[in-house]
Design a protein around this motif. Structure first.
Motif, PDB file in Angstrom:
ATOM      1  N   HIS A 148       0.839  -1.211   0.000  1.00 45.16           N
ATOM      2  CA  HIS A 148       0.000   0.000   0.000  1.00 45.16           C
ATOM      3  C   HIS A 148       0.870   1.257   0.000  1.00 45.16           C
ATOM      4  O   HIS A 148       0.593   2.211  -0.731  1.00 45.16           O
ATOM      5  CB  HIS A 148      -0.918  -0.030   1.218  1.00 45.16           C
ATOM      6  N   HIS A 169      -8.045   8.284   3.446  1.00 43.32           N
ATOM      7  CA  HIS A 169      -7.647   8.623   2.072  1.00 43.32           C
ATOM      8  C   HIS A 169      -8.767   9.403   1.384  1.00 43.32           C
ATOM      9  O   HIS A 169      -8.786   9.513   0.157  1.00 43.32           O
ATOM     10  CB  HIS A 169      -7.326   7.346   1.279  1.00 43.32           C
ATOM     11  N   HIS A 181      -2.615  10.676   8.732  1.00 41.86           N
ATOM     12  CA  HIS A 181      -2.193   9.745   7.697  1.00 41.86           C
ATOM     13  C   HIS A 181      -1.392  10.417   6.583  1.00 41.86           C
ATOM     14  O   HIS A 181      -0.610   9.768   5.911  1.00 41.86           O
ATOM     15  CB  HIS A 181      -3.447   9.071   7.128  1.00 41.86           C
ATOM     16  N   HIS A 221       2.183   8.921   5.556  1.00 42.46           N
ATOM     17  CA  HIS A 221       2.571   8.421   4.232  1.00 42.46           C
ATOM     18  C   HIS A 221       3.891   9.022   3.769  1.00 42.46           C
ATOM     19  O   HIS A 221       4.624   8.404   3.016  1.00 42.46           O
ATOM     20  CB  HIS A 221       1.466   8.691   3.204  1.00 42.46           C
TER      21      HIS A 221
HETATM   22 ZN   LIG Z   1      -2.709   4.835   3.575  1.00 42.27          ZN
END
Ligand SMILES: [Zn+2]
Ligand SMILES: [Zn+2]
Length: 382
Positions: A108, A212, A241, A245
């Motif tokens: 991912h 997301h 997040h 990332h």
């Molecule tokens: Zn993610």
């Protein structure tokens, strides 16, 4: 914005993976029915609420601090007792083995939003949330390479080999046993096992879907990951997040002391207890650089080509900001060093540095404010 549902062509009935699909559909129904039956027969007790909260927290933390930050990203190291604890309670979350979970997660990160991302948000919100587990998806040929280090970890591989019995014992049998000791085995099974697994499933799945989908992107717009405070509350700190990332090797997801990130606090406590070590933190200057770069590229897209003075202002403000941070960090390091060597440093010197540090902090805050105000000003003008 990505679609809510995936393309029907990508949902091929024949590719349905029936075992996880039925488990994910049937368990919520069973959880609600059993909980209703338990409340009807035994009445809801505070003890059972406590069992739910305790089991939810332990299994959730085993996913966030264990599966995610320890094994998927190696943001810190843990001694064997802590690894066993995280591996056993992590299995009780019924989210597959550490090995499978971590390789999927590394894919991912490697292929975020692309075809090879196992839970790409571009295939729809529901696909990223739950649909990806309901379909047979083969790992790309290179996937095994993403798990080589985990294959060398005996605890990870033991849990992988014996995943199902461990998950059943830790996830169903243990809370039922504790419930029985507390006076209601049915309550333990309904609340401590079924309801807790379902709640935690969707809590974790929100990171792949909602994180997301909704929220801010302070550090990068190169992918769909977002920072969302509400989701941070629901996911033991995983809601930051967008930061995660970009800086996946940082043991924190919420980087400020006031950011709601209980996983970060738990890891820190384990460090104090001697259970966790080598906690990795991203350099503050790199974090600010990322933020400036992202703001700049957005601002530059707004500025008409003939407005050279606006670009100059951007240059000036960003260099002010970086200089203010540099000065602040240098003084902070100097202050820490002096404090550490208390005997050698004169009291007067410490007071002087502390005053300088306070001023540097104010300067940094002012530079940050000016930077933010100029961005807002540009948006208003254009
Ligand atoms: Zn993610
Ligand atoms: Zn991650």
């Amino acid at each position: 914005m990505p679609k809510l549902l995936s393309n029907t062509s990508s949902i091929d009935q024949r590719s349905l993976d029936w075992v996880p699909t039925l488990f994910l559909i049937i368990l919520p129904v069973v959880a609600v029915l059993l909980t209703a039956l338990y409340i009807y027969l035994d009445g809801l007790s505070w003890g059972m609420v406590g069992l739910f909260i305790t089991f939810y927290s332990l299994t959730a933390m085993s996913i966030t601090a264990g599966y995610h930050r320890l094994w998927s990203h190696k943001t810190y190291e843990a001694n064997q007792p802590l690894q066993w604890f995280l591996a056993l309670f992590g299995a009780a979350a019924f989210q597959n083995s550490i090995y499978k979970w971590s390789v999927d997660h590394r894919l991912h990160h490697r292929y975020t939003d692309k075809e090879k991302d196992p839970y790409s948000i571009n295939k729809g919100f529901w696909f990223a949330h739950i649909g990806w587990m309901c379909h047979k998806q083969d790992w790309p040929p290179e996937a095994r390479a993403y798990g080589r280090d985990l294959e060398k970890n005996p605890i990870v591989m033991f849990q992988h080999k014996h995943y199902l019995p461990i998950a059943i014992v830790m996830g169903f049998f243990l809370p039922t046993l504790i419930g029985w000791i507390m006076g209601s085995a049915l309550g333990g099974l309904a609340v401590g096992a079924c309801l807790r697994i379902v709640a935690l499933h969707h809590g974790t799945f929100l990171i792949n879907s909602a994180c997301h989908w909704w929220g801010k992107q302070p550090y990068t717009t190169d992918n769909t990951a977002r920072d969302n405070l509400i989701l941070a509350f629901l996911t033991f700190g995983e809601g930051y997040h967008n930061f995660h990332h970009l800086f996946a090797t940082d043991y924190r997801n919420g980087i400020r002391w006031y950011h709601w990130d209980p996983t970060k606090w738990a890891i820190k406590i384990n460090e104090k207890l001697g259970m966790a070590f080598n906690l990795k933190k991203t350099n503050e200057q790199l974090i600010l650089k990322a933020r400036i770069q992202k703001d700049r590229s957005q601002a530059e897209a707004l500025i008409p080509t003939y407005k050279i003075q606006w670009r100059q202002k951007l240059d000036q403000l960003s260099s002010n900001l970086e200089n203010a941070q540099k000065q602040f960090l240098e003084l902070k390091a100097e202050y820490k060093e002096l404090k550490y060597q208390k005997q050698a440093a004169s009291h007067q010197k410490l007071i002087e540095i502390r005053t300088e540090l306070k001023l540097a902090k104010l300067q940094l805050q002012a530079s940050l404010r000016q930077w933010g105000q100029f961005q807002a000003h540009l948006i208003k003008l254009t």
